[in-house]
Design an enzyme around this catalytic site. Structure first.
Site, PDB file in Angstrom:
ATOM      1  N   HIS A  81      12.722   5.203   2.425  1.00  0.00           N
ATOM      2  CA  HIS A  81      11.765   5.617   1.384  1.00  0.00           C
ATOM      3  C   HIS A  81      12.067   4.902   0.068  1.00  0.00           C
ATOM      4  CE1 HIS A  81       9.100   9.074  -0.225  1.00  0.00           C
ATOM      5  NE2 HIS A  81       9.055   8.046  -1.054  1.00  0.00           N
ATOM      6  N   HIS A 118      10.153   2.384  -3.243  1.00  0.00           N
ATOM      7  CA  HIS A 118       8.955   1.847  -3.886  1.00  0.00           C
ATOM      8  C   HIS A 118       9.338   0.490  -4.479  1.00  0.00           C
ATOM      9  CE1 HIS A 118       6.697   5.689  -3.657  1.00  0.00           C
ATOM     10  NE2 HIS A 118       7.911   6.200  -3.707  1.00  0.00           N
ATOM     11  N   LEU A 119       8.712  -0.562  -3.989  1.00  0.00           N
ATOM     12  CA  LEU A 119       9.076  -1.908  -4.470  1.00  0.00           C
ATOM     13  C   LEU A 119       8.115  -2.415  -5.543  1.00  0.00           C
ATOM     14  CD1 LEU A 119      10.277  -3.649  -1.176  1.00  0.00           C
ATOM     15  CD2 LEU A 119      11.577  -2.316  -2.835  1.00  0.00           C
ATOM     16  N   ASN A 129       2.009   2.747  -2.517  1.00  0.00           N
ATOM     17  CA  ASN A 129       1.303   3.084  -3.762  1.00  0.00           C
ATOM     18  C   ASN A 129       1.470   2.005  -4.836  1.00  0.00           C
ATOM     19  OD1 ASN A 129       4.013   3.780  -4.066  1.00  0.00           O
ATOM     20  ND2 ASN A 129       3.589   5.499  -5.420  1.00  0.00           N
ATOM     21  N   ASP A 184       2.147   8.414  -0.002  1.00  0.00           N
ATOM     22  CA  ASP A 184       3.237   8.932  -0.848  1.00  0.00           C
ATOM     23  C   ASP A 184       2.999   8.727  -2.334  1.00  0.00           C
ATOM     24  OD1 ASP A 184       5.938  10.089  -1.177  1.00  0.00           O
ATOM     25  OD2 ASP A 184       6.325   8.127  -2.057  1.00  0.00           O
ATOM     26  N   HIS A 240       3.874  13.331   1.568  1.00  0.00           N
ATOM     27  CA  HIS A 240       4.357  13.808   0.275  1.00  0.00           C
ATOM     28  C   HIS A 240       3.731  15.191   0.120  1.00  0.00           C
ATOM     29  CE1 HIS A 240       4.724  13.318  -4.289  1.00  0.00           C
ATOM     30  NE2 HIS A 240       3.862  14.306  -4.184  1.00  0.00           N
ATOM     31  N   ASP A 248      14.245   7.516  -2.127  1.00  0.00           N
ATOM     32  CA  ASP A 248      13.005   7.584  -2.911  1.00  0.00           C
ATOM     33  C   ASP A 248      13.135   6.732  -4.179  1.00  0.00           C
ATOM     34  OD1 ASP A 248      10.445   8.090  -3.745  1.00  0.00           O
ATOM     35  OD2 ASP A 248      10.734  10.237  -4.111  1.00  0.00           O
TER      36      ASP A 248
END
Lengths: 432, 315
Positions: free
Chosen positions: A69, A71-72, A103, A160, A187, A313
């Protein structure tokens, strides 16, 4: 900061005298590992071979870790993070693989965006597994072309950052994605119950006057999702579980045989809403930090296997989005470079989790959930390895992070245990 | 006796002796305000900036008047006329202002913690004039001053706060301050407007306004905001008045002589009836008068002045 990630290519690599630990390969002993290109050629005592040698005395060699999990932020929010800097952070933090959430801007909701990520991450040490969105544009209305995205490399689907509000859409996505063997990752948040909340509802929110997110905001959605997954006989993965109530709901569902899996994050295991009294915006994330009781229930959930996975996360934000009033600050913290250290320091070294548990939570189970090939440290297997020094003492210094962002609540924490190297795809990276 | 902090961010962790110091100094300033020329030169040469990021009439006027009565130089800054509308951050705004050499900052802002955030950006002393739904310490001080003035004590009294407890900074500061001074604090309001675990702050939760009135020495009535109705937290202003409104009929049932307070602005005929607001029990206008004295005391003490010198300097 350079945007280019450089890994060292392996021709011959000899890991000397490491403690090799892989419960799935039934190996738990001190030995040498000989790697040629991307493959483990030999495991044994006193291997000698001309080539690059790494002294692994007092180090623990485990199957490559995965953070399922992250976020890049690329495309769209490259000022927070890029695939290159996210991968560099993962590599430094001990991960040979990461899954990244959709996202971004635009949202990863079709084949071409999956291909874009795969192309950006091609040839790197760290495997990047994109997660596609469940609905087009994450608008919660229409399903994405999941089959096409799976063919291009998507390993799961999630909106998410947002829940799938419409129960019919969730039902359809569960029924539809099942044929590809890819999980829906939810989520869980009832946005009406969350309202404009910025921290956990309870004593501390009452004290601080901050608008609050109740535990039931998560739990009613965990319950709904489990009921729909049970009804459709589909697997569902619950992201970032934060409350005691969710643990109980998941535990009951698992007992009934529902194909539910769940993850939690280091911050929910180590921090509580009491930490908000300083109005530190690096304590602000969704779901919010909960109570001491929730924290205990999550730790117990992990030890009992109710919670399957620890994921970071990793949610990078620019300092301009954090160094402002609490209400306005962005939700989310980074974690790729602190997760392994935190879990080794506070759980493995305190004997709350064993090292085999740690491997289960951070390598074996996330791979099973995402239907990825399992990694074993075995002759003729691909060399996919994380090298840990469980005794090394270090201090978190955000200015040394490879991530583009600095939004960590763990700055200055004293650690015991870290990843000192990773090996994958015929490349190695040392952090000794 | 010294103040423990050079800022006044809230009353949560403030000592009873420091609260007493603020109140005693405020009573001294109240005497100054009753003189023919109600002005003293104590803060001459000091610069105070009033940063109001939220609409406010009485608090802003009260601070401004207090500053003028103390002969401070003042600058007023409100969102409508500022570069905040052009997208400037709070941090940049305050740093710019501070570079003009400021001694004290008075801030009203919609975000809880904004005053604390400010102390991390500037060297000036910071006075919280209301940070979102968190604290409003000078309001609680003036409420306590009014109670002390009227009833001769705070300790042992039962003060019940009525209304939208959840969204009230006045309520939080009053709870902390009154408890520190030895009063009992009760609250009464519709369930959705009571924050979770409020009883853990040591307050009594009264299920009905009748029960609250039966036991209270002081009622502090909060403004009910129409937007809470739209947020689904209560049905209507009419229903609110029926269930929680402070009406003559209800006040007549009181066993003791009640003191009626309201931080303003009032919704007459909603949370309080005019007969009560303007009646013999009401000290609402005294609160406003005391507000200036309290703010003078806070400005004076935070600017590093010693409380014992006040009378000498002001004569």
């Amino acid at each position: 900061m350079s945007n280019k990630v450089t890994d060292e290519d392996i021709d011959i690599l000899l890991l000397k005298n490491g403690h090799i630990l892989d419960p799935n390969a039934n190996i738990d002993r001190v030995a040498d590992i000989l790697i040629e290109k991307d493959t483990i050629k030999e495991i044994g005592k006193n291997i000698s071979k001309h080539g690059k040698t790494i002294d692994c005395k007092d180090k623990t060699i485990v199957p490559g870790l995965i953070d399922m999990h992250t976020h890049l932020r690329e495309p769209g929010y490259e000022y927070k993070e890029t695939i290159a800097t996210g991968v560099a952070a993962a590599r430094a933090g001990g991960f040979t693989a990461i899954a990244c959430m959709p996202n971004t801007n635009p949202v990863i909701d079709s084949r071409s965006y999956i291909e874009f990520i795969k192309k950006r991450a091609k040839g790197l040490l760290v495997d990047v597994y994109p997660i596609g969105s469940v609905t087009k544009g994450m608008l919660g209305e229409e399903l994405t072309e999941m089959g096409d995205m799976v063919a291009a490399g998507a390993v799961g689907f999630s909106d998410d950052g947002l829940p799938i509000k419409n129960s019919l859409i969730l039902r359809s996505s569960l029924e539809y994605s099942k044929i590809f063997g890819t999980p829906i990752i939810e989520h869980c948040e009832d946005l009406n119950l969350s309202g404009d909340g910025v921290m956990n509802e309870g004593y501390y929110a009452t004290l601080l006057g901050l608008s609050a997110i109740p535990s039931i905001s998560e739990e009613v959605m965990v319950m709904r999702d489990i009921l729909i997954a049970e009804f459709t006989h589909s697997p569902i993965h619950i992201a970032h579980v934060s409350t005691k109530g969710s643990v109980k709901i998941i535990e009951d569902a698992k007992k009934r045989g529902v194909k539910v899996t769940a993850e939690t994050c280091p911050h929910y295991l180590l921090l509580t809403d009491k930490n908000l009294t300083s109005f530190d915006t690096n304590m602000k994330m969704k779901p919010p930090l909960r109570t001491e009781e929730d924290k205990k229930a999550l730790i117990e959930g992990l030890t009992k296997g109710v919670i399957d996975v620890i994921a970071s996360d990793h949610a990078p934000h620019h300092s301009d989005e954090k160094d402002i009033e609490f209400n306005k600050a962005a939700f989310g913290i980074i974690g790729l470079e602190t997760t392994v250290g935190l879990i080794l320091t506070h759980f493995v070294n305190k004997r709350i989790f064993s090292l085999p548990d740690f491997i289960e939570m951070m390598s074996v189970r996330p791979r099973k959930i995402l239907d990825l090939p399992l990694i074993t440290i075995d002759k003729n297997s691909p060399a996919n390895i994380t090298i840990l020094d469980v005794n090394q003492e270090w201090k978190v210094d955000k200015n040394t992070f490879k991530s583009k962002s600095r939004n960590t609540p763990f700055e200055g924490w004293e650690m015991k245990g870290k990843s000192v190297g990773v090996i994958n795809n015929g490349k190695y990276y040392l952090n000794i | 006796m010294e103040l423990k902090s050079r800022h006044l961010l809230g009353l949560e962790n403030i000592s009873p002796s420091n609260i007493k110091m603020f109140l005693d100094t405020a009573f001294s300033f109240k005497k100054v305000l009753q003189r023919p020329i109600p002005k003293v030169p104590t803060l001459r040469g000091k610069t105070v900036v009033n940063l109001f990021f939220e609409p406010s009439t009485r608090t802003r006027f009260s601070f401004e008047l207090a500053e003028k009565r103390l002969s401070a130089d003042t600058i007023n800054f409100s969102t409508a006329s500022s570069s905040v509308l052009k997208g400037e951050t709070l941090k940049d705004t305050i740093r710019n202002i501070e570079s003009m050499k400021i001694d004290l900052v008075v801030i009203r802002h919609s975000s809880p913690g904004a005053a604390l955030f400010l102390t991390q950006c500037v060297d000036a002393s910071v006075i919280n004039a209301g940070d979102g739904t968190h604290e409003h310490p000078t309001q609680a001080l003036l409420d306590m001053m009014t109670i002390q003035e009227r009833l001769g004590k705070i300790k042992g009294l039962n003060v019940v706060i009525v209304g939208d407890i959840k969204h009230s900074r006045v309520c939080r500061s009053n709870i902390f301050g009154l408890q520190a001074m030895g009063a009992q604090v009760g609250i009464c309001g519709p369930g959705p407007l009571l924050p979770r675990d409020i009883e853990k702050l040591g307050v009594t939760v009264y299920p009905s306004i009748e029960e609250a009135i039966a036991e209270a020495d002081v009622l502090n009535i909060l403004r009910i905001q129409l937007e809470r109705q739209k947020g689904g937290l209560f049905p209507s202003l009419r229903e609110y008045r029926n269930v929680y409104g402070i009406t003559k009929e209800r006040v007549d049932q009181a066993k003791k002589k009640l003191l009626i307070m309201h931080p303003g602005p009032m919704n007459r005929g909603v949370e309080i009836d005019s007969e009560i607001a303007d009646g013999e029990h009401s000290v609402i206008l005294n609160q406003v008068t005391n507000g200036v004295a309290v703010r003078m005391a806070v400005l004076y003490l935070l600017s590093g002045k010693n409380s014992s010198k006040i009378i000498k300097e002001s004569t």
